[in-house]
Enzyme design. Structure first.
Site, PDB file in Angstrom:
ATOM      1  N   CYS A  74       0.888  -1.167   0.000  1.00 26.57           N
ATOM      2  CA  CYS A  74       0.000   0.000   0.000  1.00 26.57           C
ATOM      3  C   CYS A  74       0.925   1.217   0.000  1.00 26.57           C
ATOM      4  CB  CYS A  74      -0.956  -0.014   1.196  1.00 26.57           C
ATOM      5  SG  CYS A  74      -0.149   0.131   2.801  1.00 26.57           S
ATOM      6  N   ARG A  75       0.505   2.323   0.546  1.00 25.37           N
ATOM      7  CA  ARG A  75       1.343   3.523   0.560  1.00 25.37           C
ATOM      8  C   ARG A  75       2.539   3.368   1.498  1.00 25.37           C
ATOM      9  NH1 ARG A  75       1.826   8.757   3.058  1.00 25.37           N
ATOM     10  NH2 ARG A  75       2.310  10.314   1.470  1.00 25.37           N
TER      11      ARG A  75
END
Length: 122
Positions: A74-75
């Site tokens: 993810c981020r």
């Protein structure tokens, strides 16, 4: 030998930091990269060959996952950590990429945009 201990040792590690990946092949052969970010984050830039299923859609789209080990990103590693934990409960060989796409980008690992523009991480 304790069967549970044997089975647990056969699973990939639950987490690996992006900085510990081999820069020449960050996603090992036979492993798939699952990106659980939101659509606008994906559109801004993602790893080539990654599979995009936003975290909120993962349960409904689980059948889309390929067989074999998964790196989940993810981020920064929070959402992918939750996804990894959930996937492992269902027997998937999932490993969280701690540091996520922020660290991926900082290491200058390959990133693309589907529209051909300069990739970035939102």
């Amino acid at each position: 030998m304790n069967t549970l201990a044997f089975m647990a040792s056969e699973l990939p590690p639950e987490q690996i930091h992006v900085n510990d990946l081999d820069a020449s092949t960050p996603v090992p052969e036979g492993t798939h990269l699952l990106d659980v970010r939101e659509p606008e984050e994906w559109t801004a830039g993602h790893a080539p060959g990654a599979i995009h299923i936003p975290l909120g859609e993962l349960a409904a789209r689980i059948r889309e996952l390929p067989d074999g080990p998964l790196y989940v990103t993810c981020r920064g590693g929070g959402r992918s950590g939750r996804a990894t934990e959930w996937l492992r409960q269902f027997g998937y060989e999932a490993t969280n990429l701690d540091g996520g796409m922020l660290s991926w980008s900082e290491r200058s690992l390959p990133m693309i945009r589907d529209d051909g523009g300069a990739p970035s991480v939102l």
